[in-house]
Design a protein around this motif. Structure first.
Motif: not given
Length: 92
Positions: A56-62, A1-7, A23-32
């Protein structure tokens, strides 16, 4: 599952997330992001007066920013204007 960072940015400083959340998908990122903003902000409002924005600025693994959201607080003193006890009736 992809990891996202919430700054979080409070208008003065950026707090970087070093652990991230899976977070499993875009909606899970938005909800978090949606759930975490009020949690971070509730102890800080108002930090400096009656206006404050939290982002909040959300970054992906890259390390690319993939989502952002902002929660804004704005307070306003109304002076000695009384609050009406009931709404006035409208004439027909």
């Amino acid at each position: 599952m992809p990891r996202y960072f919430f700054d979080f940015h409070d208008g003065q400083a950026l707090r970087r997330d070093t652990e991230g959340s899976e977070c499993g998908d875009d909606e899970a990122v938005r909800q978090e992001a949606r759930h975490s903003l009020p949690e971070v902000a509730k102890g800080e409002i108002p930090k400096d007066g009656d206006k404050q924005a939290f982002t909040v600025l959300v970054r992906d693994e890259s390390n690319a920013t993939v989502y952002t959201a902002t929660l804004t607080y704005a307070g306003l003193w109304l002076g000695d204007v009384p609050i009406p006890e009931h709404e006035p009736e409208l004439d027909d």
